[in-house]
Design an enzyme around this catalytic site. Structure first.
Site, PDB file in Angstrom:
ATOM      1  N   CYS A   2       0.720  -1.242  -0.114  1.00  8.98           N
ATOM      2  CA  CYS A   2      -0.071   0.234   0.013  1.00  8.98           C
ATOM      3  C   CYS A   2       0.898   1.210  -0.038  1.00  8.98           C
ATOM      4  O   CYS A   2       1.922   1.157   0.457  1.00  8.98           O
ATOM      5  CB  CYS A   2      -0.836  -0.053   1.103  1.00  8.98           C
ATOM      6  N   ARG A  27       5.325   0.218  -5.644  1.00 11.09           N
ATOM      7  CA  ARG A  27       5.152  -0.872  -4.397  1.00 11.09           C
ATOM      8  C   ARG A  27       4.181  -1.991  -4.705  1.00 11.09           C
ATOM      9  O   ARG A  27       4.049  -2.895  -3.814  1.00 11.09           O
ATOM     10  CB  ARG A  27       4.423   0.165  -3.172  1.00 11.09           C
ATOM     11  N   TRP A  75      -3.087  -2.676  -1.755  1.00  7.75           N
ATOM     12  CA  TRP A  75      -3.144  -4.173  -1.728  1.00  7.75           C
ATOM     13  C   TRP A  75      -4.098  -4.719  -0.893  1.00  7.75           C
ATOM     14  O   TRP A  75      -4.176  -4.334   0.240  1.00  7.75           O
ATOM     15  CB  TRP A  75      -1.740  -4.694  -1.430  1.00  7.75           C
ATOM     16  N   ASN A  99      -2.140   1.841   5.989  1.00  6.59           N
ATOM     17  CA  ASN A  99      -1.409   0.761   5.545  1.00  6.59           C
ATOM     18  C   ASN A  99      -1.318  -0.224   6.862  1.00  6.59           C
ATOM     19  O   ASN A  99      -1.068   0.388   7.988  1.00  6.59           O
ATOM     20  CB  ASN A  99       0.196   1.145   5.052  1.00  6.59           C
ATOM     21  N   GLY A 100      -1.180  -1.797   6.653  1.00  7.72           N
ATOM     22  CA  GLY A 100      -0.770  -2.477   7.439  1.00  7.72           C
ATOM     23  C   GLY A 100      -1.861  -3.416   7.894  1.00  7.72           C
ATOM     24  O   GLY A 100      -2.949  -3.458   7.051  1.00  7.72           O
ATOM     25  N   GLU A 479      21.088 -19.616   7.314  1.00  7.43           N
ATOM     26  CA  GLU A 479      20.637 -18.447   6.503  1.00  7.43           C
ATOM     27  C   GLU A 479      21.317 -17.122   7.271  1.00  7.43           C
ATOM     28  O   GLU A 479      21.939 -16.241   6.519  1.00  7.43           O
ATOM     29  CB  GLU A 479      19.377 -18.039   6.679  1.00  7.43           C
ATOM     30  N   LYS A 483      23.913 -14.772   5.472  1.00  7.45           N
ATOM     31  CA  LYS A 483      24.032 -13.317   5.369  1.00  7.45           C
ATOM     32  C   LYS A 483      25.322 -12.581   5.728  1.00  7.45           C
ATOM     33  O   LYS A 483      25.779 -11.550   5.394  1.00  7.45           O
ATOM     34  CB  LYS A 483      22.687 -12.804   6.346  1.00  7.45           C
ATOM     35  N   GLU A 486      27.901 -12.894   3.088  1.00  6.58           N
ATOM     36  CA  GLU A 486      27.535 -12.246   1.901  1.00  6.58           C
ATOM     37  C   GLU A 486      27.802 -10.645   1.787  1.00  6.58           C
ATOM     38  O   GLU A 486      28.496 -10.126   1.039  1.00  6.58           O
ATOM     39  CB  GLU A 486      25.782 -12.040   1.673  1.00  6.58           C
ATOM     40  N   HIS A 502      30.338 -33.937  16.054  1.00  7.36           N
ATOM     41  CA  HIS A 502      30.690 -34.934  14.508  1.00  7.36           C
ATOM     42  C   HIS A 502      31.780 -33.953  14.059  1.00  7.36           C
ATOM     43  O   HIS A 502      31.804 -34.226  12.713  1.00  7.36           O
ATOM     44  CB  HIS A 502      29.744 -35.119  13.794  1.00  7.36           C
ATOM     45  N   LYS A 602      21.697  -9.583  -7.827  1.00 12.62           N
ATOM     46  CA  LYS A 602      20.458  -9.682  -7.156  1.00 12.62           C
ATOM     47  C   LYS A 602      19.631 -10.769  -7.770  1.00 12.62           C
ATOM     48  O   LYS A 602      19.026 -11.678  -7.064  1.00 12.62           O
ATOM     49  CB  LYS A 602      19.699  -8.334  -7.273  1.00 12.62           C
TER      50      LYS A 602
END
Length: 607
Positions: A2, A27, A75, A99-100, A479, A483, A486, A502, A602
Site C-alpha cells: 500500500c 510498491r 494491496w 497501511n498495515g 541463513e 547473510k 554475503e 561430529h 540480485k
C-alpha cells in the site's frame, strides 16, 4: 504494498495526489483513491479498483478538488480489491487511509456496531474511521478523537486522517509501517516514503516508531510514543521520481529489514480470509492426492524452503524433499505420478530454479512457484503461483523477501493440512490468528537493534563465526551465516547443533563467536546443552531467544538478544529479524558495500 500520500496547503490538490500515487506504483497495488475537502466544506471521495487509470477516469467523470486531501494505493488485505473496499474510507466528516493490519478489528467492529456505526466493508481499515467519528460524536476535538482511536489499535499501521470540520490539518500516526512528513513553504505533505513527495519538497521528517503528528501548511507538531512533544530531524531527501529511495536509512538493506512488517502483512492478505478464519491456498495444488512434494531453490530461498519442509511435514503430513536447484536435475531424480514440485525465487528468474521447474514439468509433475514478481519466467511457466508481496527488494542480500517467502510457505502448509484432513477447522482458525500476529511481533523484534549493533562491533574483529540451531532454527542458522558471509566477508558456517560433536566443535577456541538461534521450544534444552559445550571451550556465545529461553540459559551466553514471545508457527519468521540485523550492522561497521556486495548479483540468471 500500500501507498499513502497527503497534502494540506493553499492550492488545488487532486491532480497532485494522483501524481504522488503514480510515484508509489512500484510498491504494487490493486485499487486507488483520493479524498478531498472542497471549498464548500464537503468531503468528496473518488476511488476505483485496478490501476490509477481507473481513478483518473473516475475523477474525469466527477471532478472534485480542494486544498487538502489524502490518497492511497491499496494491496487488498481484508476484503477483495473492489470499489467498496478501496481507500480512503470515511465515516461522517472523517476520511482515513491506512497501511498495515489491525489485528483487533473484529472486536472494534462489534463495539462500533453496538454504537450504531454501519460497517459497510469487510476491511480492517474502515473501523479506524468509525473510531475517530465515535470520539467526535462523544464531544472530543479531532486531535483527541484521533489519539483515542490510535490508542485502541493493535497491529501494524501507517495512518493519515482528515476532518471536514478542521480543514487545515492532516492527522498521522505510525507503528510498524513507515510514514514520512514533508515540509513546504506553505504546504505540508505526508507519504509512505520520500519518493511519494519528490517534486514537491526535499525537506522530510521520518516519523519514528509510535510517533503521531498533526501536519498543517508548512508546519508539523509531533508527539512520540509516550505522547511527549518530539523534535525530529529534518532530512534533505535525494528521492527522484521514478527511482527508489533509501529514505532515512543508510542502505536499502536496512530499509528493507524494517519494511518486513508491511511485507508480511501484505503477503498474508493474499492468502488469509480473516473473517472466515481460513487460508485461501487449498486449491493451488491437489493437496489431497499428492504423495510427495519436491522443493527446490537457491541461496536464501533454499533456506526458506528448508523451514517450509518442517511445516509441511508437521502440519500437512506431506513428505518433502528439498534440493539446491543447481544440483537437483543432475542427480536424475525420480519423479512419480503423484509428486508435485515447489519452486521458490524472489526474482522468479533464477536460472537453476527455472531449469529445475522445466525438468519437473517435463516429467509430469504439477508445479507451484513462490515468487515475488508475478511477470517473471518462473511465475509464467509454473502451473500455479503463490506470489509474495514484499515489493521491490533492492539490496542484494535478501531480507524482506525471505520472511515473505516464509509467510507464504506457512500459509501453504496450513492450507494443505486442512485439505488433507490433518488439521481441523479450529486448528486452521488458530493458525490464522497466530500468523496475523507476525507483523507486530517482527516489528517488536526490531526494537533490539541498538543491542545488536553493540554486539556487531565485536564481530568486526573476527575471521570466523559459527551459527547453531535445531529444527526450524537449523536452516535459519545457515541463513544467518549466509547473510554474514554475503555482506561482511567474514567466514561463517551454520550447523545443526546436534552435529557439533561430529566435527565442528574442533573449530572452537577461546573467543570464537557462536550465534545460537534458540527461542524456547521442545528442542530448547538440547540446544542449551550444545551451547554450554561450546561455552565451556571458550566460545563467545550470542544467544537469540525469548524470555523463557533467556531465563533458562542463565549466564551461559556472553550476549542474549531477547525477541518477543511468539506462537510456534511464526517464531522462525520473527527470529529472522535479529539475525539479519547482526549481519547488517557488522557489515556496516566494517564499511563494506552492503547493498551491492562484491561478486554478487540480485538475480542469478545464469548457471
Amino acid at each position: 504494498m500500500c501507498g499513502i500520500v497527503g497534502i494540506v496547503g493553499s492550492t488545488q490538490v487532486t491532480e497532485r495526489l494522483v501524481d504522488g500515487l503514480r510515484r508509489l506504483e512500484y510498491r504494487g497495488y490493486d485499487s486507488a483513491g483520493v479524498a478531498v475537502i472542497t471549498p464548500q466544506g464537503v468531503l468528496e471521495r473518488r476511488r476505483a479498483p485496478g490501476k490509477i487509470a481507473g481513478l483518473d477516469q473516475a475523477i474525469a467523470q466527477a471532478p472534485t478538488d480542494g486544498v487538502i486531501g489524502i490518497g492511497h494505493t491499496r494491496w487488498a488485505t481484508h476484503g477483495a480489491p473492489t470499489l467498496e473496499n478501496a481507500h480512503p474510507h470515511a465515516s461522517g466528516a472523517v476520511a482515513i487511509v491506512h497501511n498495515g493490519i489491525i489485528e483487533n478489528f473484529q472486536e472494534l467492529r462489534t463495539e462500533l456496531k453496538a454504537e450504531g456505526f454501519a460497517c459497510v466493508t469487510p476491511t480492517d481499515s474502515e473501523v479506524i474511521a468509525h473510531l475517530i467519528a465515535s470520539g467526535l460524536k462523544q464531544g472530543l476535538n479531532m486531535a483527541a478523537a484521533f489519539n483515542a482511536a490510535v490508542d485502541r489499535l493493535r497491529g501494524a499501521y501507517a495512518l493519515a486522517a482528515l476532518n471536514v470540520d478542521e480543514p487545515g490539518a492532516l492527522y498521522v500516526a505510525r507503528s510498524g509501517c513507515p510514514l514520512v512528513v514533508g515540509l513546504g513553504e506553505s504546504e505540508g505533505y505526508v507519504g509512505s516514503d520520500s519518493l511519494a513527495l519528490a517534486g514537491w519538497t526535499n525537506k522530510v521528517i521520518y516519523l519514528e516508531e509510535g510517533d503521531r503528528a498533526v501536519v498543517t501548511a508548512g508546519d508539523v507538531r509531533i508527539l512520540d510514543a509516550e505522547q511527549r512533544p518530539a523534535n525530529r530531524e529534518v532530512h534533505v531527501s535525494r528521492a527522484v521520481a521514478g527511482f527508489a529511495d533509501k529514505g532515512e536509512y543508510r542502505h536499502f538493506m536496512e530499509k528493507e529489514i524494517h519494511e518486513q512488517p508491511d511485507a508480511i502483512a501484505h503477503t498474508l492478505s493474499r492468502y488469509v480470509d480473516v473473517d472466515a478464519g481460513r487460508f485461501n491456498t487449498g486449491d493451488l495444488l491437489d493437496w489431497a492426492h499428492i504423495n510427495r512434494l519436491l522443493s527446490t531453490a537457491c541461496g536464501t530461498a533454499f533456506y526458506a524452503g528448508a523451514i517450509g519442509k518442517h511445516w509441511f511435514e508437521a502440519h500437512a503430513r506431506l513428505a518433502v524433499e528439498i534440493d539446491v536447484a543447481s544440483e537437483f536435475r543432475y542427480r536424475d531424480p525420480v519423479i512419480g505420478p503423484n509428486d508435485a514440485a515447489l519452486f521458490i525465487s524472489q526474482s522468479g528468474e533464477t536460472a537453476d530454479t527455472l531449469a529445475a521447474l522445466r525438468y519437473c514439468k517435463a516429467a509430469g509433475a504439477k508445479t507451484l512457484a513462490v515468487v515475488n514478481v508475478a511477470e517473471s519466467s518462473i511465475a509464467r511457466e509454473a502451473d500455479a503461483i503463490a506470489q509474495t508481496q514484499a515489493g521491490p527488494e533492492i539490496g542484494v542480500a535478501s531480507t524482506k523477501a525471505f520472511t515473505a517467502q516464509l509467510t507464504a510457505l506457512a500459509c501453504l502448509a496450513i492450507g494443505a493440512g486442512r485439505v488433507r484432513g490433518v488439521l481441523t477447522e479450529a486448528d486452521e482458525a488458530r493458525f490464522v490468528t497466530e500468523l496475523l500476529e507476525a507483523p507486530r511481533l517482527i516489528n517488536a523484534a526490531l526494537a533490539s537493534e541498538p543491542q545488536i549493533e553493540a554486539i556487531a562491533h565485536r564481530l568486526t574483529q573476527v575471521r570466523d563465526v559459527l551459527y547453531l540451531g535445531r529444527g526450524v532454527y537449523h536452516p535459519l542458522a545457515m541463513e544467518g551465516a549466509l547473510k554474514l558471509k554475503e555482506i561482511s566477508y567474514i567466514h561463517a558456517e551454520g550447523y545443526a547443533a546436534g552435529e557439533l560433536k561430529h566435527g565442528p566443535i574442533a573449530l572452537i577456541e577461546e573467543g570464537t563467536p557462536v550465534v545460537v538461534a534458540a527461542p524456547y521450544d521442545a528442542l530448547f534444552e538440547k540446544t542449551l546443552s550444545n551451547m554450554q559445550e561450546v561455552a565451556a571451550r571458550g566460545a563467545e556465545v550470542i544467544l537469540i531467544t525469548d524470555d523463557k529461553g533467556a531465563s533458562l540459559a542463565g549466564d551461559g551466553a556472553a550476549h542474549v538478544v531477547t525477541m518477543p514471545d511468539c506462537p510456534d508457527l511464526i517464531r522462525p519468521i520473527v527470529a529472522a529479524a535479529p539475525i539479519q540485523l547482526l549481519a547488517y550492522h557488522t557489515a556496516s561497521l566494517k564499511g563494506t558495500d552492503v547493498d551491492q556486495p562484491r561478486n554478487l548479483a540480485k538475480s542469478v540468471t545464469v548457471e
